[in-house]
Motif scaffolding. Structure first.
Motif, PDB file in Angstrom:
ATOM      1  N   PRO A 111      17.878  51.375 -19.365  1.00 38.42           N
ATOM      2  CA  PRO A 111      19.144  51.247 -20.087  1.00 38.42           C
ATOM      3  C   PRO A 111      20.017  52.492 -19.963  1.00 38.42           C
ATOM      4  O   PRO A 111      19.513  53.616 -19.905  1.00 38.42           O
ATOM      5  CB  PRO A 111      18.698  51.029 -21.535  1.00 38.42           C
ATOM      6  N   TYR A 112      21.329  52.282 -19.957  1.00 42.48           N
ATOM      7  CA  TYR A 112      22.300  53.374 -19.885  1.00 42.48           C
ATOM      8  C   TYR A 112      23.454  53.079 -20.845  1.00 42.48           C
ATOM      9  O   TYR A 112      23.691  51.931 -21.217  1.00 42.48           O
ATOM     10  CB  TYR A 112      22.871  53.520 -18.466  1.00 42.48           C
ATOM     11  N   PHE A 113      24.170  54.145 -21.213  1.00 43.42           N
ATOM     12  CA  PHE A 113      25.410  54.010 -21.980  1.00 43.42           C
ATOM     13  C   PHE A 113      26.582  54.257 -21.039  1.00 43.42           C
ATOM     14  O   PHE A 113      26.632  55.284 -20.350  1.00 43.42           O
ATOM     15  CB  PHE A 113      25.457  55.025 -23.126  1.00 43.42           C
ATOM     16  N   LEU A 114      27.514  53.317 -21.023  1.00 42.92           N
ATOM     17  CA  LEU A 114      28.713  53.446 -20.194  1.00 42.92           C
ATOM     18  C   LEU A 114      29.898  53.716 -21.112  1.00 42.92           C
ATOM     19  O   LEU A 114      30.149  52.960 -22.056  1.00 42.92           O
ATOM     20  CB  LEU A 114      28.952  52.162 -19.393  1.00 42.92           C
ATOM     21  N   LEU A 140      27.949  41.393 -14.365  1.00 41.35           N
ATOM     22  CA  LEU A 140      27.078  41.889 -13.303  1.00 41.35           C
ATOM     23  C   LEU A 140      27.917  42.655 -12.286  1.00 41.35           C
ATOM     24  O   LEU A 140      28.987  42.203 -11.881  1.00 41.35           O
ATOM     25  CB  LEU A 140      26.355  40.732 -12.600  1.00 41.35           C
ATOM     26  N   GLY A 141      27.430  43.820 -11.902  1.00 46.98           N
ATOM     27  CA  GLY A 141      28.122  44.629 -10.909  1.00 46.98           C
ATOM     28  C   GLY A 141      27.143  45.509 -10.171  1.00 46.98           C
ATOM     29  O   GLY A 141      25.972  45.617 -10.548  1.00 46.98           O
ATOM     30  N   ARG A 142      27.630  46.155  -9.106  1.00 44.69           N
ATOM     31  CA  ARG A 142      26.764  47.016  -8.310  1.00 44.69           C
ATOM     32  C   ARG A 142      27.391  48.392  -8.152  1.00 44.69           C
ATOM     33  O   ARG A 142      28.613  48.524  -8.091  1.00 44.69           O
ATOM     34  CB  ARG A 142      26.521  46.392  -6.935  1.00 44.69           C
ATOM     35  N   ARG A 150      22.315  49.766  -6.862  1.00 43.95           N
ATOM     36  CA  ARG A 150      21.719  49.236  -8.087  1.00 43.95           C
ATOM     37  C   ARG A 150      22.556  48.082  -8.612  1.00 43.95           C
ATOM     38  O   ARG A 150      23.793  48.191  -8.696  1.00 43.95           O
ATOM     39  CB  ARG A 150      21.666  50.315  -9.177  1.00 43.95           C
ATOM     40  N   LEU A 151      21.873  47.006  -8.974  1.00 44.22           N
ATOM     41  CA  LEU A 151      22.535  45.907  -9.659  1.00 44.22           C
ATOM     42  C   LEU A 151      22.527  46.225 -11.142  1.00 44.22           C
ATOM     43  O   LEU A 151      21.487  46.579 -11.706  1.00 44.22           O
ATOM     44  CB  LEU A 151      21.809  44.589  -9.391  1.00 44.22           C
ATOM     45  N   MET A 152      23.693  46.123 -11.789  1.00 41.61           N
ATOM     46  CA  MET A 152      23.838  46.497 -13.188  1.00 41.61           C
ATOM     47  C   MET A 152      24.241  45.287 -14.027  1.00 41.61           C
ATOM     48  O   MET A 152      25.020  44.438 -13.588  1.00 41.61           O
ATOM     49  CB  MET A 152      24.905  47.579 -13.356  1.00 41.61           C
ATOM     50  N   ALA A 153      23.683  45.221 -15.236  1.00 40.25           N
ATOM     51  CA  ALA A 153      24.084  44.223 -16.228  1.00 40.25           C
ATOM     52  C   ALA A 153      24.785  44.965 -17.358  1.00 40.25           C
ATOM     53  O   ALA A 153      24.240  45.931 -17.903  1.00 40.25           O
ATOM     54  CB  ALA A 153      22.869  43.462 -16.763  1.00 40.25           C
ATOM     55  N   LEU A 162      26.712  48.821 -23.049  1.00 40.04           N
ATOM     56  CA  LEU A 162      25.311  49.048 -22.718  1.00 40.04           C
ATOM     57  C   LEU A 162      25.073  48.506 -21.315  1.00 40.04           C
ATOM     58  O   LEU A 162      25.396  47.352 -21.031  1.00 40.04           O
ATOM     59  CB  LEU A 162      24.404  48.352 -23.726  1.00 40.04           C
ATOM     60  N   ALA A 163      24.541  49.337 -20.453  1.00 37.28           N
ATOM     61  CA  ALA A 163      24.305  48.937 -19.065  1.00 37.28           C
ATOM     62  C   ALA A 163      22.817  49.017 -18.744  1.00 37.28           C
ATOM     63  O   ALA A 163      22.131  49.957 -19.163  1.00 37.28           O
ATOM     64  CB  ALA A 163      25.099  49.837 -18.118  1.00 37.28           C
ATOM     65  N   TYR A 164      22.324  48.029 -18.026  1.00 36.86           N
ATOM     66  CA  TYR A 164      20.934  48.017 -17.587  1.00 36.86           C
ATOM     67  C   TYR A 164      20.895  47.918 -16.065  1.00 36.86           C
ATOM     68  O   TYR A 164      21.643  47.138 -15.477  1.00 36.86           O
ATOM     69  CB  TYR A 164      20.181  46.803 -18.147  1.00 36.86           C
ATOM     70  N   THR A 165      20.027  48.700 -15.435  1.00 37.97           N
ATOM     71  CA  THR A 165      19.735  48.428 -14.038  1.00 37.97           C
ATOM     72  C   THR A 165      18.813  47.213 -14.007  1.00 37.97           C
ATOM     73  O   THR A 165      17.944  47.053 -14.865  1.00 37.97           O
ATOM     74  CB  THR A 165      19.044  49.617 -13.352  1.00 37.97           C
TER      75      THR A 165
END
Length: 298
Positions: A111-114, A140-142, A150-153, A162-165
């Motif tokens: 998980p990441y914070f964008l 969904l993005g890359r 990395r594919l990101m959600a 909130l971003a997830y790889t």
């Protein structure tokens, strides 16, 4: 933020874009890490590359190789690897929007914070975030991070995103490869009913503060005692009783302590259609005649 961003670039939705920064949402600072020391000098040990036949090797003599079969490698030079690297566009392009349930939990990774990167980016970032929240969809993005795509959600979270790889299909094993090994078994309905009541007793809200890593806590306590010069002895390990009768184990588990929900469970169990006859059919009929005469005398 005090921490440094993991990635900086642009978030783009069609023709709308804004500068953003990506921060890791988790921390490993709380973990206990040990260093390897020489037991006499207490100096930290250096890891020296070593060839099993010729001994220590200078790093300039090391090449990268991919093992295509046992003991056979294809050597790849740094220049060849550089030629196949993806271009770092520094852009996180939103390509698609999907339902939350469309993404299997197996695919979620780190998980990441964008967040918007700078005051000028706040307006465009907020527009994109608000539109995503209104649509109630996952974007969904890359992006290219750490030399890999990395594919990101992405999903709205508070004022940020909130971003997830996401893992790739190649990284996720087919569950049936493992689950198909489980033999078919006939289920005892009464056992399932008792197990369901145990689950009801243990229901509650998720509070991560209640689930500390007890091993990490024990390590810190050990280090603290050793720092004081104390000798630490291993605690006696509890012996696990062998489960012989599954039904008996379920019955003994039912009603054991564990919070407000568990204490209230016996009353709920008494009103259960299946449990009432089993536990109180005989005892429920006996008290009634005794109480009735007492009321008449009064």
């Amino acid at each position: 933020m005090a921490t440094r961003p993991t990635w900086q670039g642009y978030l783009r939705l069609s023709l709308v874009s804004c500068p953003v920064a990506l921060y890791t949402a988790t921390s490993r600072q709380g973990e206990v890490h040990f260093n390897m020391l020489h037991k006499e000098t207490m100096n930290r040990i250096k890891m020296i590359p070593t060839d099993p036949e010729t001994g220590p090797v200078d790093r300039s003599e090391i090449v990268k190789g991919f093992e295509i079969e046992k003991g056979r490698y294809v050597v790849v030079t740094p220049e060849e690897i550089q030629n196949v690297k993806l271009e770092t566009t520094r852009t996180l392009d939103i390509e698609r929007f999907v339902d939350h349930d469309d993404i299997d939990r197996l695919y979620f990774n780190d998980p990441y914070f964008l967040v918007p990167d700078g005051d000028m980016a706040v307006e465009a970032f907020t527009v994109i975030r608000e539109a995503m929240e209104k649509a109630d969809r996952v974007a969904l993005g890359r992006l290219v991070m750490h030399q890999r795509e990395r594919l990101m959600a992405l999903e709205p979270r508070d004022k940020g995103i909130l971003a997830y790889t996401l893992r790739t299909k190649r990284e996720v094993r087919d569950a049936q490869e493992i689950f198909d090994r489980i033999p078919d078994a006939k289920v005892n309905a009464q056992m399932v009913d008792i197990a369901s009541r145990i689950i009801e007793q243990q229901e509650g809200a998720f509070d991560p503060s209640q689930f500390n890593d007890r091993y990490e806590d024990a390590l810190r306590a050990l280090i603290k005692e050793k720092e004081k010069g104390h000798t630490v002895t291993a605690p006696e390990q509890p012996k696990e009783a062998e489960v012989i009768d599954l039904m008996e184990a379920l019955k003994r588990s039912l009603g054991q302590g564990g919070g407000e929900r568990r204490k209230a469970a016996p009353r709920a169990a008494a009103s259960s259609k299946k449990s009432a006859p089993a536990k109180s059919s005989s005892s429920a009929k006996k008290p009634a005649p005794k109480k009735a005469p007492a009321k008449k005398r009064a």
